[in-house]
Design an enzyme around this catalytic site. Sequence first.
Site, short mmCIF file in Angstrom:
data_model
loop_
_atom_site.label_atom_id
_atom_site.label_comp_id
_atom_site.label_asym_id
_atom_site.label_seq_id
_atom_site.Cartn_x
_atom_site.Cartn_y
_atom_site.Cartn_z
N LYS A 146 0.87 -1.18 0.00
CA LYS A 146 0.00 0.00 0.00
C LYS A 146 0.90 1.22 0.00
O LYS A 146 1.63 1.47 0.96
CB LYS A 146 -0.91 0.00 1.22
CG LYS A 146 -1.75 1.27 1.29
CD LYS A 146 -2.80 1.20 2.37
CE LYS A 146 -3.57 2.51 2.44
NZ LYS A 146 -4.58 2.49 3.48
N LYS A 191 -2.02 -1.56 -3.99
CA LYS A 191 -2.90 -0.39 -3.97
C LYS A 191 -2.07 0.88 -4.04
O LYS A 191 -1.10 0.97 -3.28
CB LYS A 191 -3.70 -0.44 -2.67
CG LYS A 191 -4.48 0.80 -2.35
CD LYS A 191 -5.14 0.63 -1.01
CE LYS A 191 -5.89 1.89 -0.66
NZ LYS A 191 -6.44 1.82 0.65
C1 PBG Z 1 -7.12 3.88 5.18
C2 PBG Z 1 -7.58 3.58 3.79
C3 PBG Z 1 -7.43 4.45 2.71
C4 PBG Z 1 -8.02 3.84 1.61
C5 PBG Z 1 -8.52 2.60 2.03
N1 PBG Z 1 -8.22 2.45 3.39
C6 PBG Z 1 -6.87 5.81 2.66
C7 PBG Z 1 -5.60 6.12 3.32
O1 PBG Z 1 -4.73 5.26 3.48
O2 PBG Z 1 -5.45 7.27 3.70
C8 PBG Z 1 -8.08 4.46 0.26
C9 PBG Z 1 -9.04 3.89 -0.72
C10 PBG Z 1 -9.32 4.80 -1.86
O3 PBG Z 1 -8.70 5.86 -2.05
O4 PBG Z 1 -10.22 4.43 -2.64
N2 PBG Z 1 -7.04 2.85 6.06
#
Ligand code: PBG
Length: 302
Positions: free
Chosen positions: A172, A225
């Site tokens: 991520k 991601k």
């Molecule tokens: C946070 C989380 C995020 C997303 C999913 N879980 C945002 C972040 O890490 O700030 C992003 C998903 C998206 O942008 O569609 N736990």
Amino acid sequence: MGSEHLIYPLFIHEAEADEAIASMPGQSRLGPDGVMATVERAVTLGIGAVVLFPAIEEKLKTPRGEECSNPEGLVPRTIAAIKEAHPDLTVVTDVALDPYSSDGHDGIVSPDGLILNDETVEVLCEQALCHAHAGADIIAPSDMMDGRIGAIRDALDEAYFSEVSLMAYTAKYASSFYGPFRDALDSAPKSGDKKTYQMDPANAREAIRELELDEQEGADIVMVKPAGPYLDVIRRVREHTTLPVAAYQVSGEYAMMKAAFERGWLDERAVVMESLLGIRRAGADVILTYFALDVARWLRAG
Ligand code: PBG
């Protein structure tokens, strides 16, 4: 590609009425009736799974995010309602503190602004157990704390939830493509950024190190991601594992495309299908996408 390869992310909130999300046209924070109607459509269209993201009321947010494991909370209530109506639909839940944290971080923040990894992992285990008790099929920790996959796996196994699977957010990235999601949940960090726990977008090899750790710790599915700007990472992960690979086409990818469709600059159906085809070609078995309902409808219409 079939609709069974799609996971539809749902935003839920306490209010009765649905509320449109300005930066994600077509997506809403759903109230109880909206959730059930949307899930019904997803099931009818053959979507394999939904993943729940809660917008938590400001008054329930605290530095340690205690609300995240409240058995009467919004997420466990919604899981139970969905599983009661659709026992065969796979319900995935997000494990991380950001929706519950008054600091807007995925972990607990120390007085000097550091993220407390190990204390956070203990809280994440409680959150995961709360979701499992409510009936979640897959727990998906998106927090990126070190060691959380193994710790959550142990906690689930000890509580006789060995059939609950773990989808790890393995790679991520600290991406700028999450902006609309943070609007949707009102969960942007109050200070600092997420670069101390999310990955450096310049780094591809680290994804393989994270993959090895998640595999050792017991992940059942590994995720990359965002998806579109990280196709090379999806490919590398695919080549290094026999586990199913998931990719998350995130809110910013959705918002960019939607903005162009609204202006008539790109053809919605053709571009969405091509974007997902690219993610599948890179090696993803399943895709989390806000376009899931549209795609399932197009696939059905033929
Ligand atoms: C946070 C989380 C995020 C997303 C999913 N879980 C945002 C972040 O890490 O700030 C992003 C998903 C998206 O942008 O569609 N736990």
